[in-house]
Motif scaffolding. Structure first.
Motif, mmCIF file in Angstrom:
data_model
loop_
_atom_site.group_PDB
_atom_site.id
_atom_site.type_symbol
_atom_site.label_atom_id
_atom_site.label_comp_id
_atom_site.label_asym_id
_atom_site.label_seq_id
_atom_site.Cartn_x
_atom_site.Cartn_y
_atom_site.Cartn_z
ATOM 1 N N GLN A 103 9.293 0.371 7.966
ATOM 2 C CA GLN A 103 8.607 -0.310 9.018
ATOM 3 C C GLN A 103 7.441 -1.227 8.668
ATOM 4 N N PHE A 104 6.752 -0.492 7.724
ATOM 5 C CA PHE A 104 5.360 -0.997 7.304
ATOM 6 C C PHE A 104 5.614 -2.159 6.345
ATOM 7 N N LEU A 105 6.360 -1.992 5.161
ATOM 8 C CA LEU A 105 6.538 -3.310 4.377
ATOM 9 C C LEU A 105 7.307 -4.430 5.286
ATOM 10 N N SER A 106 7.909 -3.946 6.299
ATOM 11 C CA SER A 106 8.633 -5.181 6.957
ATOM 12 C C SER A 106 7.251 -6.185 7.335
ATOM 13 N N GLN A 125 5.977 -3.836 -6.810
ATOM 14 C CA GLN A 125 5.905 -2.230 -7.247
ATOM 15 C C GLN A 125 4.656 -1.918 -6.869
ATOM 16 N N PHE A 126 3.363 -2.688 -7.052
ATOM 17 C CA PHE A 126 2.333 -2.023 -6.565
ATOM 18 C C PHE A 126 2.105 -1.752 -5.063
ATOM 19 N N ILE A 127 2.539 -2.846 -4.253
ATOM 20 C CA ILE A 127 2.582 -2.484 -2.789
ATOM 21 C C ILE A 127 3.597 -1.577 -2.582
ATOM 22 N N ILE A 128 4.833 -1.769 -2.929
ATOM 23 C CA ILE A 128 5.645 -0.387 -2.377
ATOM 24 C C ILE A 128 5.178 0.856 -2.834
ATOM 25 N N GLY A 129 4.609 1.032 -4.216
ATOM 26 C CA GLY A 129 4.197 2.335 -4.683
ATOM 27 C C GLY A 129 3.089 2.878 -3.863
ATOM 28 N N VAL A 153 2.168 2.485 -0.637
ATOM 29 C CA VAL A 153 2.357 2.731 0.657
ATOM 30 C C VAL A 153 3.295 3.858 0.505
ATOM 31 N N VAL A 154 4.223 3.898 -0.383
ATOM 32 C CA VAL A 154 5.512 5.211 -0.466
ATOM 33 C C VAL A 154 4.734 6.503 -0.796
ATOM 34 N N GLU A 155 3.732 6.409 -1.762
ATOM 35 C CA GLU A 155 2.851 7.621 -2.337
ATOM 36 C C GLU A 155 2.108 8.032 -1.130
ATOM 37 N N GLU A 156 1.365 7.153 -0.537
ATOM 38 C CA GLU A 156 0.609 7.809 0.502
ATOM 39 C C GLU A 156 1.297 8.486 1.569
ATOM 40 N N LEU A 157 2.410 7.837 1.876
ATOM 41 C CA LEU A 157 3.383 8.450 3.032
ATOM 42 C C LEU A 157 3.574 9.875 2.622
ATOM 43 N N ALA A 158 4.046 10.124 1.390
ATOM 44 C CA ALA A 158 4.539 11.262 0.880
ATOM 45 C C ALA A 158 3.182 12.211 0.721
#
Length: 787
Positions: free
Chosen positions: A499-502, A446-450, A452-457
């Motif tokens: 792409q990044f989380l891959s 959850q920390f990793i996905i959060g 990445v996604v919050e930064e992209l937003a």
């Protein structure tokens, strides 16, 4: 403060500062010495590169002149008249005329090569010299061209007959009563058939043309420039007339070995050597520089370095003492204050920093513990609030604007959207993190996905907040009020996150909701994202599914079904009954591709199509005459395996496994009913019939009876044999083959339906339309519109 007092307080910060400042003082000294060393090396390299560039410039200028000399030499050597004069077996009385024509050609060369001062050809057989416009006897030619007193006639002949094939030499040149020196390029012409020398070609260019290239370089570098011939002998120098001969000899003496110049010799002290090879000839260009050019600037750098070190030592010593006294005063006051508050026992600690550190350590520890507890409670409360918003459980007593501020969540507008993430390979990821419990692993993901996604937003001027809901990662996106093409931006966020989380080996399936306003819209957006995520069964995992792409009006859904007519099902049954897995598999792939290639098929219809295909296989088994249903009894979990699949792709894989078993069973069944010998003969007959149909499908008289007469069998019996091998009757095969040949013509849209019907063997368009609709389910005209 004297040194005796400092010694008693050797653990004090004053002593530490004094030692530290003294050590730091040596840093600029070491740096200065390093800079001096590197600057000297860099300066030397830059001078080398500059002179090398100038030398290349000189080479370019001189090589151009040499290239012109070699080019003229080549044109003269290969002149047809010269070849005829030197090597022809014609009578000697014709030679003067040929020589006359040749010297006329030399006039044209003289005009074309203006930078060539003189050229001629020595004709050995006649003992004469051919010049532009005239032919002279050898002695006369020498007196006209070279007789300046610097070269004797014998020496000239020796140069002409030198064994070297191509050579560069210095020759005197008389030109308009002015004596000059020229560089001559001498080439021996090939010998004749009797092995005798035929002649020599001499091309001359004045040394003044080469000296021009020397002047620009020597004026800049102040060095000695030399041109060496193929034998490493000095051909030309820039200082032969400008410097005393004694000084020239002193500069060249360390590099000379007799009359040869040694490029590999060790340079004498006070000189540097740079050389380069000519690009068009065997000449070499050499530059000898006085070392004083290098070290004049290096000495300046060294003197400046030493002076700066001395100034740094003096200034740093004064400043160290001043700032040490000034900075220690507030620390001394603070230590006194802490010592008074903490009691007399603290006076035994002579290191002031330890005293201060121990005094504030407890304060920091308590503050960190309180902040950690608040952060944990805040994270739980934030997750709980977002979970209730996603589920549509709004509390009218909660001011959500104030709640967002308390959780440091910025509200940009009243518009929201939801992005849903499902990790498809979480079990594999957990296996790569041994020693961590499931709760910690979930928090880490959850920390990793959060992050990445919050930064992209944020990069797209939106605000994103990620929480875990029902084993899924949900990102609430608060949209920017000036946002345009919201769906495209949400898709870009999802795509970049995938792409990044891959890189962390996370396989994600992502669904995107539509745009909704106000707090109740958050629940609607979450439900849309969940509904879209369910469609990964149809669209497959690891994709991005937008709700707007799967949303359909109820009226439109009621009109749409799936394509699987009875004729198609019967064709698949026929392929299965023949036991041809390859053909049956390709046909089933066409069916699924035709249905699932639509924008979106509902989940209910997708499951119905899969179950219908399973039913088709069961029908084929029954038609094969399996009275005891042994195949079905041996595989009772077929349907359970298909139902357990998460996606249509997985269902298709199970279907192909089932199809393989059914086809193997059909093939074994047919093999048990028909002998191998008869099977082989029937297969050959079937292949012959098929080839006959493929070769004559355009024949309008092609029918079952005509084919039977061709193979000396009754038409109905031949059709029965053909069906036993292929699963379909002879007439069906004719019609289907004609339709397959007609499809590419209709896609081309050049011919009319009537023309296409005639080209594939039908008498009239009506019959073609009827047959086409029977097997394809649509009319030719409709098919032509679709494709």
């Amino acid at each position: 403060m004297n040194m005796r007092y400092l010694w008693r307080k050797r653990k004090s910060i004053v002593v530490t500062w004094l030692i530290s400042y003294s050590v730091v003082l040596f840093v600029p000294i070491v740096i200065s010495l390093i800079i001096y060393s590197q600057a000297s090396h860099a300066l030397r390299g830059e001078i080398h590169r500059a002179n090398d560039s100038l030398l290349k410039q000189m080479r370019y200028t001189i090589d151009n002149q040499i290239e012109l000399m070699k080019r003229l030499n080549m044109e003269i050597t290969w002149n047809a008249k010269l070849q005829s004069l030197m090597y022809s077996s014609k009578p000697s009385k014709e030679a003067p005329f040929t020589a006359y024509q040749l010297v006329k050609d030399f006039r044209l060369y003289k005009t074309s090569y203006a930078s060539i001062d003189e050229f001629y050809v020595v004709w050995n057989r006649d003992g004469s010299v051919l010049r532009p416009g005239n032919v002279r006897e050898m002695q006369t030619a020498f007196q006209t061209i070279h007789d300046t007193g610097a070269l004797s006639y014998a020496q000239w002949l020796e140069q002409l007959h030198h064994p070297a094939q191509d050579q560069f030499v210095l020759l005197p040149h008389k030109d308009a009563a002015q004596t000059r020196t020229s560089i001559a390029y001498i080439t021996q012409l090939p010998k004749d058939l009797n092995g005798d020398d035929t002649g020599t070609v001499v091309v001359m260019a004045g040394t003044a043309r080469f000296q021009e290239a020397f002047e620009s370089i020597s004026a800049f570098s102040g060095g000695r420039l030399l041109i060496l011939n193929q034998e490493d002998r000095i051909l030309l120098s820039n200082a032969e007339d400008s410097k005393p001969q004694v000084q020239n000899n002193l500069m060249l003496e360390p590099f000379m070995d007799g009359g040869r110049f040694r490029l590999d010799a060790e340079p004498a002290k006070g000189s540097e050597l740079i050389s380069i090879q000519s690009a068009v000839s065997g000449l070499k260009y050499v530059l000898i520089l006085p070392s004083s050019i290098y070290w004049e600037k290096a000495e300046y750098v060294r003197s400046f370095t030493y002076i700066s070190i001395l100034i740094s030592l003096f200034g740093a010593g004064v400043l160290t003492w001043f700032f040490m006294r000034r900075n220690y005063s507030p620390i001394q006051q603070l230590v006194q204050s802490l010592a008074d508050k903490n009691g007399q026992e603290d006076h035994t600690e002579w290191n002031e920093l330890r005293l201060i550190q121990r005094a504030i350590l407890n304060v920091h520890t308590e503050k960190d513990e309180i902040a950690l507890q608040l952060q944990k409670h805040q994270h739980v409360l934030r997750s709980n609030m977002l979970n209730r918003l996603f589920k549509g459980k709004l509390d009218p007593l909660v001011p959500y604007e104030e709640a967002f501020k308390s959780f440091h969540m910025e509200l940009l507008s009243d518009d929201f959207a939801v992005i849903l993430f499902v990790v498809e390979n979480d079990e594999n990821l957990y296996a790569k993190l041994p020693g961590i419990d499931d709760n910690e692993r979930s928090k880490l993901m959850q920390f990793i996905i959060g992050n990445v996604v919050e930064e992209l937003a944020v990069q797209r001027q939106h605000a994103g907040y990620v929480v875990e809901v029902d084993d899924m990662m949900v990102c609430l996106v608060n949209l920017s009020p000036s946002a345009e093409n919201v769906q495209q931006q949400l898709h870009e966020i999802a795509s970049e996150a995938q792409q990044f989380l891959s890189r962390y080996e996370m396989d994600l399936t992502v669904s995107i909701s539509g745009k909704h306003a106000s707090w109740p819209g958050i629940g609607q957006a979450y439900q849309e994202a969940v509904d879209a995520m369910e469609y990964k069964m149809v669209l497959g995992k690891k994709g991005i599914i937008a709700y707007q792409d799967i949303r359909r009006d109820p009226a439109e859904l009621s009109r749409n079904g799936y394509y699987y007519p009875l004729q198609t099902e019967q064709q698949l049954i026929n392929f299965i009954k023949t036991g041809d897995f390859g053909q049956a598999s390709d046909f089933m792939n066409e069916i699924t591709a035709r249905n699932f290639s639509k924008p979106v098929m509902s989940l209910t219809l997708a499951r119905c199509l899969i179950f219908n295909l399973v039913g088709t296989m069961m029908k084929a088994i029954h038609e094969l005459g399996d009275g005891d249903d042994s195949l079905l009894e041996d595989n009772p979990l077929w349907m359970d395996k298909i139902i357990a699949c998460d996606t249509i792709q997985e269902m298709q894989a199970e279907l192909h496994l089932l199809l393989q078993e059914v086809c193997d069973y059909a093939s074994a069944k047919r093999s048990s009913n028909v002998s191998k010998e008869r099977e082989g003969s029937l297969r050959d007959l079937t292949n012959s019939v098929a080839r006959h149909i493929e070769e004559n499908f355009q024949d309008m008289n092609l029918n079952v009876n005509a084919i039977g007469e061709r193979f000396e069998l009754k038409g109905s019996y031949l059709s029965k044999l053909f069906k036993s091998q292929t699963g379909e009757g002879l007439l069906d095969y004719i019609h289907k083959y004609r339709i397959e040949q007609a499809k590419p013509m209709m896609k081309g849209k050049r011919e009319s339906i009537a023309e296409i019907a005639r080209l594939v063997g039908y008498n009239d368009a009506a019959t073609f339309i009827r047959v086409f609709k029977k097997y394809e389910g649509i009319t030719p005209g409709k098919y032509k519109e679709l494709f």
